[in-house]
Write a protein that holds these residues in place. Structure first.
Motif, PDB file in Angstrom:
ATOM      1  N   SER A   1      15.406 -11.960  25.265  1.00 42.67           N
ATOM      2  CA  SER A   1      14.384 -10.960  25.627  1.00 42.67           C
ATOM      3  C   SER A   1      13.164 -11.077  24.723  1.00 42.67           C
ATOM      4  CB  SER A   1      14.979  -9.548  25.515  1.00 42.67           C
ATOM      5  OG  SER A   1      16.104  -9.411  26.345  1.00 42.67           O
ATOM      6  N   ALA A   2      13.421 -11.249  23.412  1.00 40.49           N
ATOM      7  CA  ALA A   2      12.310 -11.359  22.465  1.00 40.49           C
ATOM      8  C   ALA A   2      11.482 -12.608  22.739  1.00 40.49           C
ATOM      9  CB  ALA A   2      12.843 -11.370  21.033  1.00 40.49           C
ATOM     10  N   LEU A   3      12.166 -13.721  23.033  1.00 39.49           N
ATOM     11  CA  LEU A   3      11.441 -14.952  23.323  1.00 39.49           C
ATOM     12  C   LEU A   3      10.644 -14.820  24.612  1.00 39.49           C
ATOM     13  CD1 LEU A   3      14.072 -17.672  22.331  1.00 39.49           C
ATOM     14  CD2 LEU A   3      12.052 -16.949  21.063  1.00 39.49           C
ATOM     15  N   TYR A   4      11.234 -14.153  25.601  1.00 37.59           N
ATOM     16  CA  TYR A   4      10.511 -13.952  26.861  1.00 37.59           C
ATOM     17  C   TYR A   4       9.307 -13.037  26.655  1.00 37.59           C
ATOM     18  CZ  TYR A   4       9.380 -12.222  31.511  1.00 37.59           C
ATOM     19  OH  TYR A   4       8.708 -11.855  32.643  1.00 37.59           O
ATOM     20  N   LEU A   5       9.560 -11.902  25.979  1.00 38.30           N
ATOM     21  CA  LEU A   5       8.469 -10.953  25.747  1.00 38.30           C
ATOM     22  C   LEU A   5       7.428 -11.542  24.812  1.00 38.30           C
ATOM     23  CD1 LEU A   5       7.642  -8.060  26.474  1.00 38.30           C
ATOM     24  CD2 LEU A   5       8.776  -7.290  24.386  1.00 38.30           C
ATOM     25  N   GLY A   6       7.907 -12.173  23.726  1.00 38.24           N
ATOM     26  CA  GLY A   6       6.965 -12.791  22.790  1.00 38.24           C
ATOM     27  C   GLY A   6       6.178 -13.911  23.448  1.00 38.24           C
ATOM     28  N   GLY A   7       6.861 -14.689  24.298  1.00 38.20           N
ATOM     29  CA  GLY A   7       6.166 -15.746  25.027  1.00 38.20           C
ATOM     30  C   GLY A   7       5.109 -15.187  25.963  1.00 38.20           C
ATOM     31  N   SER A   8       5.441 -14.066  26.609  1.00 38.85           N
ATOM     32  CA  SER A   8       4.461 -13.419  27.507  1.00 38.85           C
ATOM     33  C   SER A   8       3.252 -12.935  26.721  1.00 38.85           C
ATOM     34  CB  SER A   8       5.123 -12.242  28.234  1.00 38.85           C
ATOM     35  OG  SER A   8       6.195 -12.677  29.037  1.00 38.85           O
ATOM     36  N   TYR A   9       3.521 -12.308  25.573  1.00 38.40           N
ATOM     37  CA  TYR A   9       2.420 -11.817  24.752  1.00 38.40           C
ATOM     38  C   TYR A   9       1.587 -12.975  24.216  1.00 38.40           C
ATOM     39  CZ  TYR A   9       4.416  -7.093  24.737  1.00 38.40           C
ATOM     40  OH  TYR A   9       4.865  -5.869  25.101  1.00 38.40           O
ATOM     41  N   TYR A  10       2.283 -14.048  23.860  1.00 38.21           N
ATOM     42  CA  TYR A  10       1.560 -15.203  23.336  1.00 38.21           C
ATOM     43  C   TYR A  10       0.686 -15.834  24.423  1.00 38.21           C
ATOM     44  CZ  TYR A  10       0.680 -19.545  20.828  1.00 38.21           C
ATOM     45  OH  TYR A  10       0.066 -20.599  20.210  1.00 38.21           O
ATOM     46  N   TYR A  11       1.236 -15.955  25.621  1.00 39.57           N
ATOM     47  CA  TYR A  11       0.462 -16.512  26.736  1.00 39.57           C
ATOM     48  C   TYR A  11      -0.693 -15.582  27.093  1.00 39.57           C
ATOM     49  CZ  TYR A  11      -0.631 -18.632  31.244  1.00 39.57           C
ATOM     50  OH  TYR A  11      -1.283 -19.232  32.287  1.00 39.57           O
ATOM     51  N   ALA A  12      -0.455 -14.274  26.969  1.00 41.38           N
ATOM     52  CA  ALA A  12      -1.536 -13.308  27.211  1.00 41.38           C
ATOM     53  C   ALA A  12      -2.688 -13.542  26.252  1.00 41.38           C
ATOM     54  CB  ALA A  12      -1.000 -11.880  27.055  1.00 41.38           C
ATOM     55  N   ASP A  13      -2.369 -13.844  25.003  1.00 37.05           N
ATOM     56  CA  ASP A  13      -3.423 -14.096  24.026  1.00 37.05           C
ATOM     57  C   ASP A  13      -4.200 -15.364  24.369  1.00 37.05           C
ATOM     58  OD1 ASP A  13      -4.283 -12.721  21.505  1.00 37.05           O
ATOM     59  OD2 ASP A  13      -4.119 -14.745  20.724  1.00 37.05           O
ATOM     60  N   ILE A  14      -3.503 -16.364  24.873  1.00 33.23           N
ATOM     61  CA  ILE A  14      -4.182 -17.592  25.296  1.00 33.23           C
ATOM     62  C   ILE A  14      -5.123 -17.301  26.471  1.00 33.23           C
ATOM     63  CG2 ILE A  14      -3.823 -19.870  26.328  1.00 33.23           C
ATOM     64  CD1 ILE A  14      -1.231 -20.065  24.744  1.00 33.23           C
ATOM     65  N   LEU A  15      -4.622 -16.522  27.449  1.00 33.08           N
ATOM     66  CA  LEU A  15      -5.461 -16.169  28.596  1.00 33.08           C
ATOM     67  C   LEU A  15      -6.673 -15.357  28.157  1.00 33.08           C
ATOM     68  CD1 LEU A  15      -2.785 -15.170  31.289  1.00 33.08           C
ATOM     69  CD2 LEU A  15      -4.256 -17.194  31.293  1.00 33.08           C
ATOM     70  N   TYR A  16      -6.440 -14.439  27.236  1.00 37.73           N
ATOM     71  CA  TYR A  16      -7.550 -13.619  26.744  1.00 37.73           C
ATOM     72  C   TYR A  16      -8.628 -14.488  26.109  1.00 37.73           C
ATOM     73  CZ  TYR A  16     -10.185 -10.535  23.674  1.00 37.73           C
ATOM     74  OH  TYR A  16     -11.206  -9.898  23.025  1.00 37.73           O
ATOM     75  N   GLN A  17      -8.204 -15.428  25.261  1.00 37.40           N
ATOM     76  CA  GLN A  17      -9.175 -16.304  24.600  1.00 37.40           C
ATOM     77  C   GLN A  17      -9.925 -17.158  25.620  1.00 37.40           C
ATOM     78  OE1 GLN A  17      -9.872 -16.143  21.287  1.00 37.40           O
ATOM     79  NE2 GLN A  17     -11.609 -17.432  21.845  1.00 37.40           N
ATOM     80  N   LYS A  18      -9.222 -17.645  26.640  1.00 37.23           N
ATOM     81  CA  LYS A  18      -9.878 -18.414  27.696  1.00 37.23           C
ATOM     82  C   LYS A  18     -10.919 -17.560  28.422  1.00 37.23           C
ATOM     83  CE  LYS A  18      -6.278 -21.814  28.790  1.00 37.23           C
ATOM     84  NZ  LYS A  18      -5.320 -22.292  29.825  1.00 37.23           N
ATOM     85  N   GLY A  19     -10.541 -16.310  28.710  1.00 38.89           N
ATOM     86  CA  GLY A  19     -11.467 -15.416  29.400  1.00 38.89           C
ATOM     87  C   GLY A  19     -12.711 -15.134  28.584  1.00 38.89           C
ATOM     88  N   VAL A  20     -12.524 -14.881  27.295  1.00 42.80           N
ATOM     89  CA  VAL A  20     -13.668 -14.631  26.414  1.00 42.80           C
ATOM     90  C   VAL A  20     -14.570 -15.861  26.345  1.00 42.80           C
ATOM     91  CG1 VAL A  20     -14.332 -14.187  24.017  1.00 42.80           C
ATOM     92  CG2 VAL A  20     -12.483 -12.868  25.058  1.00 42.80           C
TER      93      VAL A  20
END
Length: 808
Positions: A487-506
């Motif tokens: 669960s932590a790896l899935y959630l942490g992976g989602s949060y990590y990917y979210a940060d990548i998407l955020y940086q791409k968007g910015v």
């Protein structure tokens, strides 16, 4: 009978096969733990990725959490396969359990739960999840390292990693950029954090390597390796020359030399020259006249709150939250709330610090007295224990214990002088575990045993078989940890990917100007991680930019509907950010900015903007910026009522009230920072609109004295003199404006009118000719020139505001 014997042989065979299988599982788990620790020690100092917002801390946290969970699973699996659970006995276990519990309570009680539990921005190292990962690494190392050689292997890979880190940092500081990314083309970038953090890390390895270098019983290649490494680390420390490091090295150097002289049988006296040399350098570098031996690096400056400021903030925060503090990662909130007004007279008046002058000075705010005192007792207690053991005991591992303990001691002492990031925290806990093991192997001088094996260190042990209830409990714990890990790896992976998407968007919005697709990326990031208030702030700002774009389109029912939807989206996202992290002043100012932008489009937006800015001033009552923004908002609300106030007494009274509040708020801003030119400028404009000409001129003159080359100030001051018919002073300011910018049409326009009032037709004509050249299609300028050449007044109705000037 033969059948019974056959069944018995089969049972024995099954048991033997089962034991063999268990041994394979144990061996595999040991392999995972051992090489997992080695790999973690090597990678953590070096690891970073270029894909997200926080290049260092977030990526190191991900690495640390993943490795910690894998190590924990391997450890529990090993215990199940062995049929025994063992944990080294120590008072540290109780202390760390209490510290973890206190940390968890502080995190849960925090008003910014996500930041305290998970971490965000520059305070990831202070999150509860980071602490859990570090404690897992500590306990796995303490309870699974079995030999002196394994400790030496861990030290070797760590020093190798440190050499690579130091070499890369040296190239960066020398301006030799090897990496292609923009963030890496900065002298301050390294894989540790700040330049001072880099030096603390390298200095800790200097302590480790120079102690191992002076050991008598060491193979030649290892002695040579540690000597070369220590020399490199010393050169780097001399080059960066951070004073706090020299204080720590001074203390550690005294201990090394003193204990080295006492234990002459195990410490080479002639190689002890190296610690003596470091001690001598420490004394020289701490002299009142600072020495800079190596000056080939470009060193960026670094600032932090002073000791007095940090202690004052601690006192104020403890009055409000004495037991559990405001929560991990929340120091910036306390800093903004309690900082001294005198800082407004420095260049750092609008800087918000995430830590005090040191980690120890920051902990009372975040953890309260409970967490802070437990940490102090653990640290000071282990330091006293380690020194006592090193003085009273001996053994083959004594130089190793000295090296590991003093490395930890150096890191611990540094936390009294400086802040900590995730890498320095990792080093702290790793060295604590390794030094604990090595100290426990030392025997009492003159005792029966000369050395205690790591396996013989006293431990709490519980043995069980496959059918026992304890085995079931442990198996259940294994399943729980496995589920939590997934669960932590899935959630942490989602949060990590979210940060990548955020940086791409910015990047899409800022670098490419692609607002639409950039907004989509940021929105996807919010969907993956709805708890990060930074994403929400940026998304609301993007929605507001899209409102501006839509309003610029031709009027239509569809356009109006789109505008309303985007406004509602921006407002709702702004609300969500303040609900999620109400202590973050940026969320309130962003929300206020949204309301201010839609004033005149949304009924009641002005009051919501006032309320949001008032919340910002409550969070940072000594920051003049938020009073300036609030005053501007009152002024804008008054301007929006200007037309209605001409015929509506209620609107006129409301406008006058807004102007009064604007004046009061701007005066508060100026009282907090008397040299705040922007506040003085805005105050002068408000006083002008309120009919207070003399006060407006006085404040604008003060603004001019602060920024004599600001063309806007020159023009506005000239306009104030112009309205007062003070033609000579108005002429001087408009002339100054045209000297700053010869193409400033509005300044030349009013300067021409002033010359006309002074009777200098020729000078007036020259100014309007210049204005005509800049605005060739403006018919009104042509009419003015005809009037002036005919000896008539330039214009029948003289304008009093720039908005009335017929120039685009």
């Amino acid at each position: 009978m033969s059948k019974f014997l056959g069944e018995r042989r089969l049972l024995v065979k099954k048991i033997s096969m089962s034991k063999e299988s268990d041994l394979k599982v144990v061996g595999f788990c040991n392999w995972v733990i051992k090489y997992g620790l080695y790999l973690l020690a090597f990678l953590t100092p070096l690891f970073f990725l270029p894909f997200n917002t926080n290049i260092l801390e977030l990526n190191k946290q991900l690495l640390l959490v993943v490795f910690a969970l894998i190590l924990l699973i391997a450890w529990i699996g090993k215990m199940i396969a062995e049929g025994s659970m063992e944990m080294k006995k120590s008072w540290l276990n109780i202390g760390l359990a209490l510290f973890s519990l206190s940390y968890l309570v502080s995190s849960i009680l925090s008003k910014n739960l996500y930041q305290s539990l998970v971490g965000s921005g520059g305070v990831i190292s202070e999150s509860f999840f980071s602490l859990c990962a570090l404690l897992i690494v500590f306990f796995v190392a303490v309870n699974n390292i079995k030999s002196r050689q394994e400790i030496f292997n861990a030290i070797f890979v760590l020093v190798c990693s440190g050499l690579l880190v130091g070499l890369f940092g040296a190239l960066q500081l020398a301006g030799k950029f090897l990496l292609p990314w923009d963030f890496a083309k900065n002298v301050s970038f390294n894989t540790i954090g700040s330049v001072n953090s880099l030096e603390i890390f390298l200095a800790s390895l200097l302590v480790l390597t120079m102690v191992l270098f002076v050991e008598n019983d060491v193979v030649r290649w290892r002695q040579f390796f540690y000597g070369i490494a220590a020399a490199f680390f010393l050169i780097m420390i001399l080059s960066i020359n951070f004073v706090n490091v020299w204080w720590a090295l001074l203390l550690v150097g005294v201990i090394i030399v003193s204990l080295g002289i006492i234990n002459r049988t195990q410490i080479s006296q002639y190689r002890l020259i190296l610690p003596m040399l470091v001690l001598a350098f420490a004394v020289l570098m701490l002299l009142p006249v600072r020495l800079n031996i190596f000056t080939w690096f470009t060193l960026p400056s670094e600032v932090s709150p002073s000791w007095s400021a940090s202690i004052n903030i601690d006192k104020q925060a403890l009055k409000e939250k004495p037991i559990f503090g405001t929560g991990p990662g929340s120091y910036s909130y306390a800093y903004g709330l309690y900082r001294d007004k005198i800082l407004n007279q420095t260049d750092f008046w609008n800087v918000r610090f995430n830590q005090g002058i040191s980690k120890v000075a920051s902990q009372p705010v975040m953890l309260g007295l409970a967490g802070w005192l437990i940490w102090l007792i653990l640290t000071v207690g282990f330091a006293a224990y380690g020194l006592f053991v090193l003085i009273r005991r001996r053994g083959q591992n004594w130089p190793l214990a000295l090296a590991l303990f003093l490395t930890w001691f150096f890191l611990a002492f540094s936390q009294f002088l400086y802040g900590a990031n995730l890498l320095l925290e990792f080093m702290f806990w790793l060295m604590l575990g390794l030094s604990f093991l090595s100290l426990k192997t030392l025997a009492v001088k003159g005792g029966e045993k000369s050395e205690v094996a790591i396996d013989d260190i006293p431990a709490m042990s519980v043995s069980f078989d496959r059918t026992s209830p304890f085995a079931s409990v442990l198996s259940f714990a294994f399943v729980i940890v496995l589920v939590v890990t997934i669960s932590a790896l899935y959630l942490g992976g989602s949060y990590y990917y979210a940060d990548i998407l955020y940086q791409k968007g910015v990047n899409m919005v800022n670098a490419k100007g692609d607002l639409e697709n950039g907004t989509i990326k940021i929105k996807d990031a919010v969907l993956l991680n709805p708890y990060n208030d930074l994403y929400l702030r940026t998304l609301s700002q993007a929605a507001l930019q899209r409102v501006t774009e839509e309003i610029a389109q031709p009027q239509s029912p569809q356009r109006d509907a789109n505008v309303q939807n985007l406004i509602a989206t921006a407002i709702n996202i702004g609300k969500r950010s303040t609900e999620l992290a109400p202590l973050n002043v940026d969320n309130w100012t962003q929300r206020a900015g949204i309301y201010r932008s839609v004033m005149g489009l949304v009924s009641g937006a002005e009051q919501w903007a006032f309320d949001s800015y008032n919340e910002a001033t409550k969070l940072e009552p000594q920051n003049p910026l938020y009073y300036l923004d609030l005053g501007r908002t009152y002024g804008l609300a008054a301007d929006l009522l200007a037309q209605a106030a001409q015929n509506d007494k209620e609107a006129a009274a409301k406008r006058d009230n807004y102007l009064t509040k604007a004046e009061e708020t701007l005066k508060t801003s100026v009282s907090l920072k008397p040299d705040y030119a922007q506040a003085l400028f805005e105050l002068a404009l408000i006083e002008d609109r309120s009919g207070k000409a003399d006060e407006a001129i006085a404040n604008m003159v003060q603004t001019r004295n602060l920024y004599p080359q600001d063309i806007g100030v020159a023009f506005q001051l000239g306009l104030l003199y112009y309205k007062k018919s003070d033609w000579d002073l108005a002429r001087a300011e408009f002339e100054r404006a045209t000297l700053i910018d010869q193409n400033y049409s509005n300044a030349r326009y009013f300067l021409g009118l002033v010359y006309d009032q002074l009777g200098n037709k020729t000078a007036a004509i020259d100014q309007f000719i210049a204005v005509e050249k800049l605005n060739p299609d403006n018919q009104e300028i042509k009419t003015i020139l005809v009037n002036l050449r005919a000896g008539k007044p330039a214009i029948s109705q003289v304008p009093t505001q720039p908005s009335q000037v017929p120039i685009e």
